[in-house]
Design a protein around this motif. Structure first.
Motif, short mmCIF file in Angstrom:
data_model
loop_
_atom_site.label_atom_id
_atom_site.label_comp_id
_atom_site.label_asym_id
_atom_site.label_seq_id
_atom_site.Cartn_x
_atom_site.Cartn_y
_atom_site.Cartn_z
N LEU A 58 0.81 -1.21 0.00
CA LEU A 58 0.00 0.00 0.00
C LEU A 58 0.84 1.26 0.00
O LEU A 58 0.33 2.35 -0.28
CB LEU A 58 -0.94 -0.01 1.21
CG LEU A 58 -2.03 -1.07 1.18
CD1 LEU A 58 -2.74 -1.15 2.52
CD2 LEU A 58 -3.03 -0.79 0.08
N ASN A 73 -10.52 -3.23 4.68
CA ASN A 73 -9.37 -2.34 4.51
C ASN A 73 -8.73 -2.15 5.88
O ASN A 73 -9.05 -1.23 6.63
CB ASN A 73 -9.84 -1.00 3.93
CG ASN A 73 -10.23 -1.11 2.48
OD1 ASN A 73 -9.64 -1.88 1.71
ND2 ASN A 73 -11.23 -0.36 2.07
N ASN A 104 -2.76 4.43 4.98
CA ASN A 104 -4.05 4.29 5.66
C ASN A 104 -5.23 4.80 4.84
O ASN A 104 -6.35 4.34 5.02
CB ASN A 104 -4.02 5.03 7.00
CG ASN A 104 -2.92 4.54 7.93
OD1 ASN A 104 -2.25 3.55 7.65
ND2 ASN A 104 -2.70 5.25 9.02
N HIS A 112 -5.72 2.19 0.43
CA HIS A 112 -7.02 1.52 0.52
C HIS A 112 -8.00 2.08 -0.50
O HIS A 112 -8.79 1.33 -1.08
CB HIS A 112 -7.59 1.69 1.93
CG HIS A 112 -6.88 0.90 2.97
ND1 HIS A 112 -6.76 1.33 4.27
CD2 HIS A 112 -6.24 -0.30 2.91
CE1 HIS A 112 -6.09 0.42 4.97
NE2 HIS A 112 -5.76 -0.57 4.16
N THR A 141 -9.71 -0.23 -3.38
CA THR A 141 -11.17 -0.33 -3.43
C THR A 141 -11.70 0.15 -4.77
O THR A 141 -12.70 -0.38 -5.28
CB THR A 141 -11.80 0.46 -2.27
OG1 THR A 141 -11.22 0.01 -1.03
CG2 THR A 141 -13.30 0.27 -2.21
N TRP A 192 -13.88 -0.23 6.46
CA TRP A 192 -12.76 0.71 6.54
C TRP A 192 -12.33 0.79 8.00
O TRP A 192 -13.01 1.42 8.82
CB TRP A 192 -13.17 2.08 6.03
CG TRP A 192 -13.82 2.07 4.67
CD1 TRP A 192 -15.11 1.70 4.38
CD2 TRP A 192 -13.23 2.46 3.42
NE1 TRP A 192 -15.35 1.84 3.03
CE2 TRP A 192 -14.22 2.31 2.42
CE3 TRP A 192 -11.96 2.95 3.06
CZ2 TRP A 192 -13.98 2.60 1.08
CZ3 TRP A 192 -11.73 3.25 1.73
CH2 TRP A 192 -12.72 3.08 0.74
N SER A 230 -10.24 7.67 6.98
CA SER A 230 -10.89 6.38 6.72
C SER A 230 -12.41 6.49 6.90
O SER A 230 -13.18 5.90 6.14
CB SER A 230 -10.33 5.31 7.66
OG SER A 230 -8.95 5.11 7.45
#
Length: 251
Positions: free
Chosen positions: A25, A50, A74, A78, A82, A105, A143
């Protein structure tokens, strides 16, 4: 650079398989390949967690693209992953039991501690330096914002988007804390299995339905309201547009 794995289970008539696929990531240029590897193997995705996270990274920590590490991993990592998996989630929602297809999330109690406003669009590159805890809190607030905006943009598709606070646990996530910080943190922790309960509740509990779309789960499996300002549609729109601009070269 931190490395992560996609972990997913496949259930067939009489056997289960646990498969690991690489997902880094901290480098946006590698995420599309990870998604393509998954899609080459599977035609459905029922629940996406996630979950990967970096916490209070040392000042100056950055992703491969030069983004602040916690925002990059973070939030944007993600978000991009997604993005690629959204079509298979939508396709699965058409054939799966109602309310069972979800994107989770994983946020933190730190989201509630994020400064006001939670997102400073004039300082996303941190040319004005902030402390390591505000940076982490902003990423965890991000998030929640992503979850709420994803819920708005997929409304009617059958996907349920949920953000959550799994609770406080001692793991390698705290590797950058000082000894004193870690000692104080331990006073407010519980067993890591409780965090697993919270995530599993968000992902598979039949009590969560479309009415909870864009909602919040707190330890260890309670549906309730997220911090109100993080659910603001205008903030969600601006955060989404900023995120799209960052990932555009990697689509």
């Amino acid at each position: 650079m931190e490395r992560y794995c996609i972990k997913y289970s496949i259930e067939r008539v009489d056997f289960r398989v646990l498969t690991f696929l690489p997902l880094q990531l901290g480098d946006l240029s590698m995420i599309k390949s990870s998604a393509e590897q998954f899609l080459a193997k599977e035609t459905r995705l029922d629940v996406q967690w996630n979950n990967a996270d970096v916490m209070v990274s040392p000042q100056g920590s950055k992703t491969k693209q030069g983004l602040e590490l916690q925002i990059g991993v973070n939030n944007l990592g993600h978000f991009l992953f997604t993005w690629f998996l959204r079509p298979v989630l939508e396709a699965t929602a058409k054939i799966a039991p109602r309310n069972s297809v979800r994107v989770i999330w994983v946020s933190s109690s730190a989201a509630d501690a994020a400064p006001h406003p939670a997102i400073d669009f004039e300082n996303m590159d941190y040319h004005r330096e902030e402390g390591i805890w505000p940076k982490y809190s902003r990423s965890k607030a991000g998030s929640v914002i992503h979850s709420a905006e994803f819920a708005r943009r997929t409304q009617g598709s059958g996907i349920v988007s949920i953000a959550l606070n799994p609770g406080n646990f001692v793991a390698n996530l705290q590797q950058n804390m000082s000894k004193m910080q870690l000692a104080m943190f331990k006073l407010a922790t519980s067993h890591p299995k409780n965090g697993a309960y919270a995530e599993l509740f968000a992902g598979v509990s039949s009590t969560i339905t479309e009415k909870d779309n864009g909602g919040w789960v707190s330890p260890f499996g309670k549906v309730g309201p997220a911090r109100k300002d993080l659910l603001d549609p205008e903030l969600g729109r601006k955060h989404r547009e900023w995120s799209e601009a960052q990932i555009r070269p990697f689509l």
